[in-house]
Every structure is written in C-alpha cells, then in structure tokens.
Design a protein around this motif. Structure first.
Motif, PDB file in Angstrom:
ATOM      1  N   THR A 132       0.756  -1.127  -0.224  1.00  0.00           N
ATOM      2  CA  THR A 132      -0.104  -0.369   0.128  1.00  0.00           C
ATOM      3  C   THR A 132       0.536   1.468  -0.070  1.00  0.00           C
ATOM      4  N   ASP A 133       2.086   1.418   0.352  1.00  0.00           N
ATOM      5  CA  ASP A 133       2.837   2.308   0.790  1.00  0.00           C
ATOM      6  C   ASP A 133       3.231   2.701  -1.278  1.00  0.00           C
TER       7      ASP A 133
ATOM      8  N   ASN B 100       5.894   8.319  -4.179  1.00  0.00           N
ATOM      9  CA  ASN B 100       6.413   7.070  -4.226  1.00  0.00           C
ATOM     10  C   ASN B 100       6.689   6.857  -5.978  1.00  0.00           C
TER      11      ASN B 100
ATOM     12  N   ARG C 120       0.959   5.786  -2.677  1.00  0.00           N
ATOM     13  CA  ARG C 120       1.076   6.612  -2.452  1.00  0.00           C
ATOM     14  C   ARG C 120       1.869   7.368  -3.365  1.00  0.00           C
TER      15      ARG C 120
END
Length: 335
Positions: free
Chosen positions: A53-54, A60, A57
């Motif tokens: 999930t990061d 990213n 962002r």
C-alpha cells in the motif's frame, strides 16, 4: 447522460478470477491488469492486513500496478499475493527492471478464520490459481459473486457474536457514464450491518437470536448496551474492495477517488470504519480512455460514480451470498 449498469468484466485492461475453498470457507480474488494500471489506495479501518500500500502513495516512484489480490485468511492470506506475482512473471507481466520483470501486486486480507477451518488459509498456490483463472477468462465471462473467492468465508453483523451474524460474500458491479466506465469488487466482512443505501432497510447483519432471521439495528444496539458493550472477535473484520476504471488518472487522482468511494462504506455498512475493521479500497485506472477524453469527467464526478458502483457491489456481496456452515444469508430471508 445516464448512469448505465454494465458488466465489470467489460472494462478494458482488467481480468478477474477466483480461487474458492468451500470446505474451509476461504479463498482469494485476483484483479489483474496485464499492461499495468495506475493505482491509488485508501485505508480507513484500524486493523488492516495489507501488502504494497505504501507503494501507491503519490510521492513514491512506481507508477503501475499489475494485480490486486483480495484474500481471506487474515494476515496469513497475504501469501496468496506472492503466488500471484510468480504466476504473473510466468506470463511476462510486470515492471521491466532490465534483468527481468517484477509484477507489482498489492493485497489486502479479511478475517474468515472463524468459519470453516481456521488452519486452512489461501496460500501461494491459491494466488497462482486465482491469477490463472483471471487470465483464462474473456471479457464476456461474468464474474461469479456471493460465497466465492475472497468472499467465501465473509460474514457481517458480529456485535453479539458469530452465532447471531449472517453470511455475506463478494459482490461486483459497474456503471458507464458516457465514455467513462467504473466498476467495483468488494468482499464484505464487516462487524456492522449492511443496509440498502436508498431505503436504509437491512440486508444482512446481527440477528435477534441465533434461530431468528430478524436483523436488529446494530447502531441502536451499541448505544443501548453502552458501557456494557464488549466486542467479540476483536480485530477480525474487514471490507476490502477494488475499484477499476478505463480512465486515465494520476496516482494522486486515483487516491482521491478511493477516498471519496469510502463514502460507500458509510452509506451501506452501519457502523463502519471501526477499530475492529481493516477497511481498504484500491483504485486501478487502465488508461484505455485517453487523457483528453478522461478530462471531460471531473474527479469529483468520477468519485461519485465510483461510490455508486461500490455501494452496489457491497449490497450484491450480501444479496448473492449463500448460507454456509449453518450460517444463514439474505437469500434465506427471501426463500
């Protein structure tokens, strides 16, 4: 311009497949973007089990997602995403890193260990089979709903314990507005009740007794129980969803649509986003509708259409589910 129902499998750029284990009451669902899709995510629940999930962002660097795996099995079910990645690699699907391809696979899991067998969870092999199922299907094949895939062991209405809950499942619905297409897949495993957003009539949830089909208002029950309220099966609920669209979006735009679509949970699940839910929504945009054409549809309008699709998918996850292991479903109330 009218909002028209369509099959979610007709949205270009995506394939859908399931792995289902009815004996153990678990499974997983693969949403595959062969050519990659721009992704966003919104996590509202306080107990998520998730992978990558990061990466979604906006700041990213990885821009394309190749699959989302929705799975049962609680945190154990994240293993299915590893199998999915290996299968995608076998088909040459993934991010080109020069020495090979790395499939970007996001995943979220729900807790279904309380129904069926708690010692059997989706594995790498399950993820492989779900991806194979997705890649083998054509756009004309309907996506199975109900007690299948990630929704196999899903239940709702658990404030008074599992014996008074009801069986839920996986729903998939989609709409077209002009050239814009927006669909949603949702595995509904909420602690709360599911209601019709138009009438607020209960669809499935906490029953008055283990031998009753009367669905009580859980929010009112929580208020009346007040300080005596305890939450059985702590952190064992989650509604996990993936929205797909043919639009061209940036990661920031996809994330905003995911945030707006979270309203669908509030409209259909009472209560929602609790400390015992790991509610997560992904958005994948294939870009089949080019940037110029997509710009004709404001992000706020896209978010509204996504919300409508997700509302319909959540309700369908309950209306299409069949009872399992003695736990009744909505279908038993209309039989």
């Amino acid at each position: 311009m009218a909002l028209t129902p369509i099959s979610i499998t007709s949205i270009p750029g995506f394939s859908f497949g399931h792995y289902t284990d009815l004996d153990a009451a678990t499974g997983c669902t693969a949403i595959v973007a062969r050519e990659g899709a721009t992704g966003g995510v919104d996590v509202r629940g306080a107990a998520p089990a998730s992978r990558e999930t990061d990466l979604l962002r906006p700041e990213n660097t990885v821009e394309q997602v190749h699959a989302v795996i929705l799975s049962g099995g609680s945190a154990y079910g994240l293993e299915a995403a590893s199998g999915a990645a290996r299968e995608l690699e076998e088909h040459g699907i993934g991010l080109d890193v020069g020495v090979g391809r790395v499939p970007i696979v996001c995943s979220s899991c729900l807790f279904d260990l309380g129904l069926g067998r708690s010692d059997v969870r989706p594995s790498s092999a399950s993820g492989i089979l779900a991806v194979r199922d997705a890649l083998s299907r054509s756009a004309s094949d309907p996506l199975a709903e109900g007690s299948v895939g990630a929704g196999t062991g899903a239940t709702v209405g658990k404030l008074a314990g599992p014996e008074r809950s009801m069986k839920a499942g996986l729903g998939a619905r989609a709409f077209q507005l002009g050239e814009l297409q927006m669909g949603a897949v949702s595995a509904v495993n909420a602690v709360g009740n599911v209601v019709d957003p138009a009438t607020l009539a209960p669809i499935a949830g906490m029953r008055a007794a283990s031998d009753s089909m009367e669905v009580l208002d859980m929010e009112e029950a929580m208020i009346s129980m007040a300080s005596q309220m305890t939450m059985p099966l702590d952190r064992t609920n989650t509604t996990i969803s993936c929205i797909v669209t043919n639009a061209t979006l940036s990661k920031a735009q996809a994330t905003k649509i995911a945030q707006m679509a979270a309203d669908a949970y509030a409209h259909t699940i009472r209560p929602t986003h609790t400390s015992n839910d790991g509610d997560t929504i992904y958005v994948l945009a294939s870009g089949a509708l080019d940037a110029a054409a997509s710009a004709a549809y404001p992000i706020d309008l896209m978010g509204l259409v996504a919300t409508r699709a997700l509302e319909a998918a959540i309700c369908a996850g309950c209306t299409t589910a069949e009872g399992l292991f003695g736990l009744p479903s909505y279908q038993d109330t209309v039989a």
